[in-house]
Design an enzyme around this catalytic site. Structure first.
Site, short mmCIF file in Angstrom:
data_model
loop_
_atom_site.label_atom_id
_atom_site.label_comp_id
_atom_site.label_asym_id
_atom_site.label_seq_id
_atom_site.Cartn_x
_atom_site.Cartn_y
_atom_site.Cartn_z
CG ASP A 1 7.47 -2.81 -10.76
OD1 ASP A 1 6.78 -1.80 -11.02
OD2 ASP A 1 7.55 -3.32 -9.62
CB SER B 1 4.53 -2.98 -3.17
OG SER B 1 4.29 -1.72 -3.73
CD1 TRP B 2 3.34 -0.32 3.21
CD2 TRP B 2 4.86 1.30 2.92
NE1 TRP B 2 3.61 0.21 4.45
CE2 TRP B 2 4.54 1.21 4.30
CE3 TRP B 2 5.80 2.25 2.50
CZ2 TRP B 2 5.11 2.04 5.26
CZ3 TRP B 2 6.38 3.07 3.46
CH2 TRP B 2 6.03 2.96 4.82
CG HIS C 1 4.15 -3.11 -8.65
ND1 HIS C 1 5.35 -2.75 -8.06
CD2 HIS C 1 3.19 -2.93 -7.69
CE1 HIS C 1 5.13 -2.38 -6.81
NE2 HIS C 1 3.84 -2.48 -6.56
N GLY D 1 0.82 -1.20 0.00
CA GLY D 1 0.00 0.00 0.00
C GLY D 1 0.86 1.26 0.00
#
Length: 316
Positions: free
Chosen positions: A268, A112-113, A296, A40
């Site tokens: 990505d 990701s985050w 991604h 996120g």
């Protein structure tokens, strides 16, 4: 990925400042501890994430970061105080959860985050980390954020023009992310809803070429979850995730002795592979796997690489 499973325990952990963090444990209570650090920021954990950890080998821990998922208060509520939702708060929440569950050391798995938060936690508490597996690697530097919300617009000029038009007050060289963050704090529900819609449309544009992944993955969430996701994302990225620029790369030496696997898609566009490459060069015990057919949101080959990494560490 293993068949669907149900948690054997769950709860709401009081982490202070009026926040309750939802957590659950799955798999083998006597297995190797491993924690899922979701992305996120603000995505929350999905039930499918329980299947990442082999249920006979791992004691899998999932939790929803402050303000999202099943944690409360929820960021979709404009009354929720975002001042007590920062990277430092999330690191402290992870430590409190580890202590609550009686875990001495755990494997960190994030994407990701989640890779940023996992790295930040590990550099703060290396003695509490056994191994790290991170996917779609990002360090949430201001340069990374600027690429995702401005630079990659060179590939999607029509979509980026629409994204920029959503905050006309940031025309020219204004900070689009900060402008969206302000919109998500507006007292008018319609303003927040429109800003969230434009943000999610942009995120979907960036992953739109990923034929083996999940095009449309960002807007495919219920209204409250979408509002929380955008509000939290914009809040974090408008502040550079409260990380000194380049600190996670600069301090990668703190991870010495912790085995790591970095998995990143060659395609990505939102997070170019150079980020994972830079980290692999600076982290003595990490190995990098670049997945040629993945963006991604992944591909079958990326999921297989994740499985191989987690299976290998399960035997340590």
């Amino acid at each position: 990925m293993d068949p669907p499973i149900e948690p054997y325990d769950h709860g709401m952990l009081d982490v202070g400042e009026g926040n309750l963090v939802y957590w659950e444990t799955c798999g083998n209570p006597d297995g190797k501890p491993a924690v899922m650090v979701h992305g996120g920021p603000g995505s929350g954990c999905s039930t499918s994430m329980r299947r990442a950890f082999h249920p006979s080998r791992y004691r899998g821990v999932l939790f929803d970061q402050r303000g999202c998922g099943r944690s409360r208060p929820h960021a979709s509520d404009p009354a929720t105080d975002m001042a007590v939702n920062t990277t430092d708060h999330l690191i402290a929440d992870m430590e409190r959860l580890r202590e609550h569950l009686g875990i001495a050391r755990w494997l960190l798995y994030g994407g990701s985050w989640g890779s940023t938060l996992a790295l930040a936690y590990a550099q703060r508490h290396p003695e509490r980390v056994s191994e790290i597996v991170v996917v779609a690697v990002t360090m949430s530097r201001r340069s990374d954020i600027d690429w995702l919300y401005r630079g990659v617009g060179r590939f999607f000029p029509e979509a980026w023009e629409r994204f920029r038009a959503g905050v006309p007050e940031a025309a020219g060289d204004g900070d689009l992310v900060a402008a969206y963050s302000r919109r998500m704090e507006d007292p008018e529900p319609g303003v927040r809803a429109r800003a969230a819609q434009e943000w999610l449309a942009w995120e979907d544009a960036v992953i739109s070429l990923e034929s083996k992944g999940r095009p449309g993955a960002y807007s495919d969430r219920p209204p409250d979850a979408a509002l929380a996701f955008v509000r939290i994302c914009a809040h974090y990225f408008a502040h550079g995730a409260w990380l000194e620029e380049g600190a996670l790369l600069r301090d990668a030496g703190r991870l010495a002795g912790i085995p790591g696997v970095l998995i990143h898609g060659r395609l990505d566009l939102g997070g170019p592979p150079v980020t994972a490459w830079e980290l692999a060069r600076a982290w003595p015990d990490a190995e990098l796997h670049v997945i040629e057919d993945s963006g991604h949101t992944g591909s079958p080959e990326m999921r297989a690489a994740i499985g191989r990494g987690l299976d290998r560490f399960a035997r340590r």
